[in-house]
Motif scaffolding. Structure first.
Motif, short mmCIF file in Angstrom:
data_model
loop_
_atom_site.label_atom_id
_atom_site.label_comp_id
_atom_site.label_asym_id
_atom_site.label_seq_id
_atom_site.Cartn_x
_atom_site.Cartn_y
_atom_site.Cartn_z
N VAL A 70 1.92 -1.13 -6.31
CA VAL A 70 1.14 -0.56 -5.21
C VAL A 70 -0.34 -0.82 -5.41
N ALA A 71 -1.09 -0.88 -4.31
CA ALA A 71 -2.51 -1.19 -4.39
C ALA A 71 -3.27 -0.49 -3.27
N GLY A 72 -4.56 -0.32 -3.48
CA GLY A 72 -5.41 0.29 -2.47
C GLY A 72 -6.58 0.99 -3.13
N THR A 73 -7.72 0.98 -2.46
CA THR A 73 -8.88 1.66 -3.05
C THR A 73 -9.54 2.62 -2.07
N MET A 74 -10.09 2.11 -0.96
CA MET A 74 -10.77 3.03 -0.04
C MET A 74 -10.77 2.55 1.40
N ALA A 75 -10.91 3.53 2.31
CA ALA A 75 -11.01 3.25 3.75
C ALA A 75 -12.46 3.44 4.18
N SER B 88 0.84 -1.20 0.00
CA SER B 88 0.00 0.00 0.00
C SER B 88 0.88 1.25 0.00
N ASN B 89 2.17 1.08 0.18
CA ASN B 89 3.09 2.20 0.43
C ASN B 89 3.57 2.81 -0.89
N VAL B 90 3.10 4.01 -1.19
CA VAL B 90 3.37 4.63 -2.49
C VAL B 90 4.87 4.93 -2.65
N GLN B 91 5.50 5.40 -1.58
CA GLN B 91 6.93 5.72 -1.66
C GLN B 91 7.75 4.45 -1.97
N ASN C 271 -12.09 -0.04 -11.69
CA ASN C 271 -11.28 -0.36 -10.51
C ASN C 271 -12.13 -0.36 -9.24
N GLY D 14 6.69 2.09 -3.81
CA GLY D 14 6.51 1.92 -5.25
C GLY D 14 7.45 2.83 -6.02
N PHE D 15 7.54 4.05 -5.55
CA PHE D 15 8.38 5.05 -6.21
C PHE D 15 9.85 4.66 -6.15
#
Lengths: 559, 559
Positions: free
Chosen positions: B215-220, B203-206, B291, B208-209
């Motif tokens: 990276v993955a994730g949709t909503m809380a 889930s960690n975008v950094q 998505n 991925g960068f």
């Protein structure tokens, strides 16, 4: 001291927050949600999130709140670069409207306000420690970073505070967990917040540099085992301190003489003494005659290390220097410390060396909260305790589990009504008051809606303690303290940022006020957190679906 | 993808190592020891340290070695700045000779050579994973940083590998622990090494960068609870995919129609459906029609979330889109996943929507290794598992306990002979061989002195397994692999640095080769690590004091 002044240090810390907490260091779903808010035109709606934890850590009755300074520095610097946005464009679904990335590029925290419990306060489960208010998409985007900055900081700070309670005020506590932490910055955070929680010293030099924490350390076993023979100890002479003539003395011969006398005094066999160890101690003492504190268990404490130490230390004393003490790093630390102290006393008396009996004994072998607690029950002579793994990894409970929950949008309370009651949230924007009794001790934290009049000292009030179903209690506070302050308003930090020593003092004073029954490390009495009548009514109304304000049921299935 | 190519990413990682691991991020005693070595003129003596751990983590039979790339980048950039040296001057004892600081200022790793097990290898307790050779003072100064970079990396990588073994190859594993890790960089390390250990996504975008991890994730839940009514869902229309005319369809009405039909099909009460949740799903689906994967337990899965999902997803299907699936975040995930799949199948059959029965079900509630193991025993329909706290904090054992021990100085073997036998070290500079049996499986790691001839395939040899006192065994390897390589010679990285995907593949292939008996998560059979006859003789000779090479006893008390 280099980098000594607070403001230059703060600059370093701010730069370090920017490096360590880039705005991409967050969960992907923050961006997909932000886009969906933006797409539906709700991204600017005023929203309020609360940060809290659900249970006090380590089976204890309290926690310490930490991480606020970093949160403020993070908010102040929050901005996406072109490179960030380019990367986001590459990982978000291809259908994402390109204008959204322009929106992201222009974001900052100029619309965000943060109300927070002061850093270093004693806090309790389910009390909202931080309230983050601002545009819905922005305050959503901040979630993971704020949690990441508060969760571990508060956990390790609380752990350190427990070690301090276990150790009592007298014993010195040294943090030395860098090598066992979650990577480099995990180690840096550990040192910083252990100090704030009540430790005295750290082995971590960078923590000294960035945060002004006193650093300590002398030698590892490798230093001792690197020596084989006395030929390696060089220089072999030492100039007596305040000697009139400055003529160097043959330090090796001097020490050998002392070694014979020490062996005779304690009845030790000279044939079991390790020459390499003696060479290591000699060379270290010549390098640092005023800072001599070797580790004495590389071979055998009783048969070699202690005797070598006493010989070198007595030679130092003869030349006018003051040795510091020894470190024990294996075996039964309590028993050994008693044996060591006995020999120190014997030397002090027999050789008439005042002060020798009170040399420092440092203990450092896999120390846990329980081992520190046992120091108060078992006979021992340990003055300083070094703690690594159990402190920095918080073995007893390695996560605090702070959460960040939406409580209001466009002035309307929001609530998550989970089938798992533990996971339900308390709706509405709140004020938090700490109620103090006639002895000056906090006894209840009261959560009210922000629009309610605050409770008054001396006036009875009815409230609903959490975890007691719907039972109410009536109480009369002697004093009422508003627990949170506005610390960041519309993009500006509004209070002077504290340095770690100030926060550390606050932790101790906050703990001092706390009733001992809540401070017990084992099976403490729970501190009461309660809802005001108004908030309790809102909570139950929403839960039962009795209010049109929140979580409507879908009444109209018109097809 | 931005920052997609390996070499630009490596530059970022190298900068990040420099920022995160400044050379002051180490224990104070490294500097006091370095000074004492320098003062006694021994700082340039050639020395060899070994890095190893004493027990396999988590009660398992193996560990995975990770952190090497960062170690290499650290060594390559190792240098003290003027500011560093100024600070050291301020914290070291005032008697420190000022020339020492000039010496520090000129230090680098141009005299250092590192031999290491390849990153991503399966490794075992007491096998020296890294050998660091160079000038005594320099290799001593590197200790804490190398431990800090290897300890947590290897621990979390091993933890991830265990989760992968527990999950089997089919189920997807998502790392989502950033908020629960030891601060920002703890979270980044967790994401990186969880991926290397066998996770599929973060889930960690950094992460991925920096590391190219998907990276993955949709909503809380907050996204869901931020909505109250259908009025907030906007735009209310959606253009059908590949629709001939591009005319938007009233998506709300379409979905309401599906909702009625779904309720009728499963016999649900429409009156219990949450309007806000439906609005949230609608708005997200309109934003990301390809998505769509909402979290469906913000209120009640059976009474609201699942029905709302099916309605929106079926409406999407009608317009030619493919919804992705749902996420469950509370309660009994197995039971709920079965119920959800049943409804998916029912919808698929009843409404003739192929593919609806195989939508993705993600489970994410406090998942531990044990919960993943149980997925193989209990009926469930979970396709993807999201793991946070238990993965990144390694709750079962939050520290690997790697150590860094001196084994040779000036060509002479060194050894720590502790009264605690666990803490004794194995002396001498070594070669490490992995012996492979006729089925291609490693069965023994052999530690030899570096001067010994290597074992030969097909030729019997006698060796002394560690932990079996002095019992020897005779074995014949079918194949002999030299386990370590020179990866850093005199200041230069000598092998191409791997990217995380390459190391990840190596972990899986290394695990593939391992005998299942050593891979069992509970009560595995121990893998054998043994000493050669020559090394065993050296070890026992030194321990018994039978060699003049090491740890002389002090024979001469000539006063």
């Amino acid at each position: 001291m280099a980098a000594a002044n607070s403001s230059s240090r703060l600059g370093l810390v701010e730069r370090s927050v920017r490096d360590r907490v880039p705005p991409l260091l967050t969960d992907m779903y923050q961006f997909t949600m932000a886009y969906a808010y933006w797409r539906t035109g709700r991204h600017q709606e005023p929203a309020v999130f609360e940060l809290f934890f659900r249970d006090c850590p380590f089976g204890g009755g309290f926690s310490v709140f930490a991480g606020l300074t970093d949160c403020l520095l993070f908010l102040r610097g929050f901005r996406y670069t072109d490179q960030d946005v380019d990367f986001l464009r590459s990982v978000m679904p291809p259908s994402t409207d390109p204008s959204f990335f322009q929106f992201l590029r222009g974001l900052d925290c100029s619309g965000v306000t943060l109300r927070s419990v002061p850093e270093g306060s004693v806090v309790f489960a389910r009390v909202p420690l931080m309230e983050v208010a601002g545009p819905l998409a922005v305050v959503q985007l901040l979630e993971t970073s704020l949690l990441c900055l508060v969760n571990y900081a508060s956990l390790v700070c609380s752990n350190a505070a427990r070690f301090r309670l276990a150790a009592g005020p007298r014993r010195k506590l040294l943090e030395m967990g860098l090598r066992r932490a979650q990577g480099p910055d995990g180690g840096l955070s550990a040192s910083r917040y252990s100090y704030i929680g009540g430790f005295d010293l750290t082995s971590n030099v960078q923590a000294g540099f960035l945060f002004g924490i006193p650093v300590a350390g002398t030698m590892a076993h490798s230093y001792v085992t690197s020596f084989t023979s006395l030929e390696e100890a060089w220089p072999q002479t030492l100039v007596p301190l305040n000697g009139d003539d400055g003529v160097p003395v043959d330090f090796i011969s001097l020490t050998k003489g002392w070694l014979s006398r020490v062996c005779a005094l304690v009845g030790a066999e000279p044939g079991k003494i390790r020459e390499g160890e003696l060479a290591a101690f000699l060379s270290y003492a010549v390098a640092y005659p005023q800072n001599f504190l070797p580790v004495i268990d590389s071979y055998s404490v009783a048969c070699s290390g202690l005797l070598n130490f006493c010989a070198v230390a007595l030679a130092l004393c003869e030349l006018g220097y003051k040795p510091v003490g020894i470190r024990l790093d294996s075996g039964d630390l309590c028993r050994q410390s008693v044996d060591v102290r006995r020999v120190f006393r014997l030397c002090s008396e027999h050789f008439s060396v005042p002060g020798f009996e009170s040399l420092v004994i440092v203990g450092t072998n896999n120390i846990s909260e329980q081992s520190v607690t046992e120091l108060n029950k078992k006979e021992n002579e340990i003055n300083t305790v070094g703690v690594g793994t159990h402190l920095v990894t918080c073995t007893k409970q390695p996560s605090l589990g702070c959460v960040y929950k939406l409580v209001e949008v466009r002035g309307r309370p929001r609530m998550k009504i989970s089938e798992d009651p533990e996971k339900s949230t308390i709706p509405g924007r709140k004020a938090v008051y700490r109620l103090v009794d006639s002895e000056g001790r906090p006894f209840l934290d009261l959560l009210c809606l922000v629009a309610e009049p605050p409770p008054e000292a001396g006036r009875p009030l009815t409230c609903f303690p959490l975890g007691c179903d719907d039972a109410s209690v009536s109480i009369t506070p002697t004093q009422v303290v508003c627990l949170r302050q506005e610390v960041f308003i519309k993009g500006q930090v509004t209070q002077p940022l504290e340095n770690p020593a100030e926060t550390r003092a606050k932790v101790q004073s906050s703990l001092q006020d706390l009733n001992p029954q809540h401070k017990r490390l084992q099976e403490p009495e729970s501190y009461t957190v309660a809802l005001s009548e108004t908030l309790h009514k809102l909570f139950t109304d929403i839960q039962r679906g009795n209010t049109g304000n929140n979580n409507n049921f879908l009444l109209l299935l018109d097809q």
